[in-house]
Design a protein around this motif. Structure first.
Motif, PDB file in Angstrom:
ATOM      1  N   GLY A   1       0.824  -1.206   0.000  1.00 47.05           N
ATOM      2  CA  GLY A   1       0.000   0.000   0.000  1.00 47.05           C
ATOM      3  C   GLY A   1       0.860   1.259   0.000  1.00 47.05           C
ATOM      4  O   GLY A   1       0.553   2.236  -0.677  1.00 47.05           O
TER       5      GLY A   1
ATOM      6  N   VAL B   1       3.995   1.455  -1.145  1.00 49.73           N
ATOM      7  CA  VAL B   1       4.614   1.541  -2.482  1.00 49.73           C
ATOM      8  C   VAL B   1       3.613   2.152  -3.470  1.00 49.73           C
ATOM      9  O   VAL B   1       3.962   3.020  -4.274  1.00 49.73           O
ATOM     10  CB  VAL B   1       5.072   0.145  -2.969  1.00 49.73           C
ATOM     11  N   LEU B   2       2.366   1.701  -3.376  1.00 47.61           N
ATOM     12  CA  LEU B   2       1.331   2.214  -4.268  1.00 47.61           C
ATOM     13  C   LEU B   2       1.116   3.712  -4.045  1.00 47.61           C
ATOM     14  O   LEU B   2       1.030   4.499  -4.998  1.00 47.61           O
ATOM     15  CB  LEU B   2       0.028   1.446  -4.024  1.00 47.61           C
ATOM     16  N   PHE B   3       1.081   4.105  -2.779  1.00 46.07           N
ATOM     17  CA  PHE B   3       0.934   5.527  -2.450  1.00 46.07           C
ATOM     18  C   PHE B   3       2.105   6.326  -3.027  1.00 46.07           C
ATOM     19  O   PHE B   3       1.916   7.399  -3.623  1.00 46.07           O
ATOM     20  CB  PHE B   3       0.849   5.687  -0.928  1.00 46.07           C
TER      21      PHE B   3
ATOM     22  N   ALA C   1       3.854   5.513  -5.581  1.00 40.03           N
ATOM     23  CA  ALA C   1       3.679   5.551  -7.037  1.00 40.03           C
ATOM     24  C   ALA C   1       2.768   6.707  -7.432  1.00 40.03           C
ATOM     25  O   ALA C   1       3.061   7.465  -8.356  1.00 40.03           O
ATOM     26  CB  ALA C   1       3.105   4.223  -7.539  1.00 40.03           C
TER      27      ALA C   1
END
Lengths: 176, 443
Positions: free
Chosen positions: A23, A25-27, A29
């Motif tokens: 999560g 890492v996604l944020f 990104a």
């Protein structure tokens, strides 16, 4: 060949910790690149680059391909392709750390290696086709769009689980 | 303000480097979570090992809670974040197909890449299969293109669908995920490890889990309390940058340039008329839609504007400039690109492209009228059915013979006039700003 027994693989991390890290890492990104994670789009760009190298005129003629690699356009010079390269590198480094980098074929105990090879290819092809149909794979649509609360991404996510669960019973011998 | 514009601040290479770094994190986390192993992934569908569900939903709720909170605090501009557009039916059909591919092959595209990176043969083969499937799609999509583009809803998010604030939806998603995790623990214990069902196994036992769950709920609740920003708050956040276009009058476009662009085939123009219905019915610009300022924040309308071609210029118009400026602020605050104001408003327009006196005449007390009052008296409501609503742009010149060819009825005199027209110079202000073509990794 090393004489000593290779050390056993390290255990995987707690799934909730893995999820929380994913999560984050996604944020990152979103805030660094303005878009989420993904893989299938980049695979497509690599795909088209191969076709473009072999038959450039074909790429220029098919509208869907020309959009990505028509004329002088380089289909590889796009952030998703770099993300794909990073994914391979990150996976490899993590695998090294976890002592899991090893040539092997993972399969259920009741099927032959040949069957597993055929199913992996077939499943991949079905998945690739579906991913383009849905404009994104599990990471690009379900994960990245889901966290941004996109309606289509949530509908898609339930469809993936529904499709897999619907067929799971028929393929139980493959995996168990 | 986030997301960062790396290309602008660091140079063209930076977005690639950032993507690569993010990719490394992505690959490493997936691998560490066990997503490189097809048997572990497939076990999800036999309810023995629900790692896939746990990792995916934890990631979704963590990222969703962070994004919603940052957006509510005004730290992230959601308009600049790529949200996968919704094509409902192709998305669902594609999802079902992918579900089949998942259980047949044991991976999804991202996980097969990670598996391949640790040299698992089935992962490598699956990734090759994905490449083949994608290739087949690219070659055959023209056969079902209408279907592929069907049920398009654009950028459409759950808060709009449900009519709830973003924080509320995130809170609901967090609670749903926590419920699913409890169910997943039960399923793993009972089906995976054949343990007898005991109440004890249902709930998280360790303090860390309880604390983490509580933190997520608190994040979502905080977002709900802060609430979605009002249009005024949105404007406050962008006013430092966007306000300069008002003070420098860069946002105000001369009616002559507007008329030019309306005839320019290389751009689309849209006119948003924020005046009263009466004034709108009396006279409006060709193709203008009426929408009061208060209705400009309507999500459906913003979605429509978000879906227009990138070479679209949007003009806001009122009788003078005050109301139009309010409307402009709203649209700019919502991140709508290429928005301008018609300089001098409808009154300025009517002065520039004067309607025939039989149709409308300027009010006598032109000087003393109130702001935003229509300064012309129309003898009947013409809507946009007169040349004044779509005038020939003053700069438009056609060679005489060409003019006759495209206007067979025109007489030689008007042809000469068109050819000889010497338009006076005026400043051109519209600069088409293409939306940053940010697309998801799968887009």
């Amino acid at each position: 060949m090393s004489q000593k027994q290779p050390k056993a693989a390290r255990p995987y991390i707690n799934p909730y910790l893995g999820g929380a890290l994913l999560g984050i890492v996604l944020f990152l990104a979103y805030v660094l690149t303005g878009a989420g994670l993904g893989a299938s789009g980049a695979i497509e760009h690599v795909d088209i680059a191969v076709v473009d190298a072999v038959a450039p005129s074909h790429v220029d003629r098919v509208a869907y391909l020309a959009e990505k690699a028509g004329g002088d356009r380089n289909p590889l010079l796009t952030p998703p392709v770099f993300m794909l390269a990073g994914t391979v590198l990150g996976g490899f480094l993590s695998g090294l750390f976890g002592r899991r980098v090893k040539v092997e074929l993972r399969k259920g105990p009741r099927i032959s290696g040949g069957t597993r090879v055929a199913l992996a290819l077939l499943g991949g092809a079905i998945m690739g086709f579906g991913a383009r149909m849905a404009r994104g794979c599990t990471s690009g649509q379900a994960l990245s769009g889901g966290a941004l609360l996109s309606v289509g991404s949530w509908a898609f996510m339930f469809a993936v689980f529904a499709g897999a669960y619907a067929l799971a019973w028929f393929l139980r011998r493959v995996w168990n | 303000m986030l997301p960062l514009n790396l290309a602008e601040s660091l140079g063209g290479w930076a977005p690639y480097a950032a993507s690569m770094l993010v990719g490394i994190g992505f690959g490493a986390v997936l691998e560490q979570s066990g997503f490189g192993d097809s048997r572990k992934l497939a076990a999800q569908f036999y309810l023995k090992d629900l790692t896939v569900l746990k990792v995916m939903f934890t990631a979704i709720v963590v990222a969703a809670a962070l994004m919603a909170l940052f957006s509510a605090l005004g730290l992230v501009d959601m308009q600049r974040v790529f949200v996968p557009p919704t094509f409902l039916v192709p998305g669902i059909v594609g999802g079902l197909v992918m579900g089949v591919g998942f259980i047949v092959g044991g991976f999804c595209p991202g996980t097969s890449v990670v598996s391949a990176s640790t040299l698992k043969l089935d992962g490598i083969l699956f990734a090759l299969g994905v490449a083949v499937g994608i290739g087949v799609f690219g070659e055959t999509v023209h056969l079902f293109e209408d279907f592929w583009y069907s049920s398009s809803l654009g950028r459409f998010v759950l808060p709009e669908l449900l009519g709830l604030p973003t924080g509320g939806v995130v809170l609901a998603v967090v609670l749903m995920a926590l419920g699913m995790f409890v169910a997943a623990e039960v399923a793993e214990a009972v089906i995976g490890r054949s343990e007898p069902m005991r109440l004890r196994t249902w709930l998280p036992r360790r303090g860390v889990r309880l604390a983490a769950s509580g933190a997520l709920v608190a994040l979502a609740a905080a977002t709900l309390v802060i609430g979605d920003p009002t249009p005024e708050e949105r404007w406050e956040r962008v006013s430092a940058e966007a306000g300069a276009a008002l003070t420098g009058r860069d946002a105000f476009v001369d009616p002559r340039e507007v008329a030019e662009l309306a005839e320019d085939t290389s751009v689309y123009t849209r006119f948003i008329d924020v005046r009263s219905e009466t004034d709108y019915n009396l006279f409006h610009l060709y193709g203008a839609v009426r929408r009061p300022v208060s209705e400009l924040s309507d999500p459906a309308f913003l979605r429509e504007l978000g879906g227009v071609p990138t070479n679209t210029v949007i003009f806001v118009v009122s009788n003078d400039e005050t109301e139009a400026t309010e409307g402009w602020k709203r649209l700019v605050a919502h991140g709508v690109p290429n928005v301008y104001i018609v300089e001098g408003g409808m009154n300025g327009w009517l002065k520039r492209f004067a309607p025939p006196p039989c149709l409308a005449t300027p009010i006598p007390d032109w000087q003393s009228r109130e702001d935003e009052e229509l300064a012309f008296v129309f003898r009947l409501a013409v809507g946009d059915c007169c040349n004044t609503a779509r005038p020939e742009p003053p700069g438009k010149k056609l060679p005489g013979d060409c003019f006759l060819a495209v206007n067979p009825g025109a007489n030689a005199q008007s042809a000469t006039r068109a050819a000889e027209a010497r338009p006076e110079e005026f400043p051109h202000k519209v600069k088409l700003r293409k939306k940053a073509a940010v697309k998801g990794g799968c887009g």
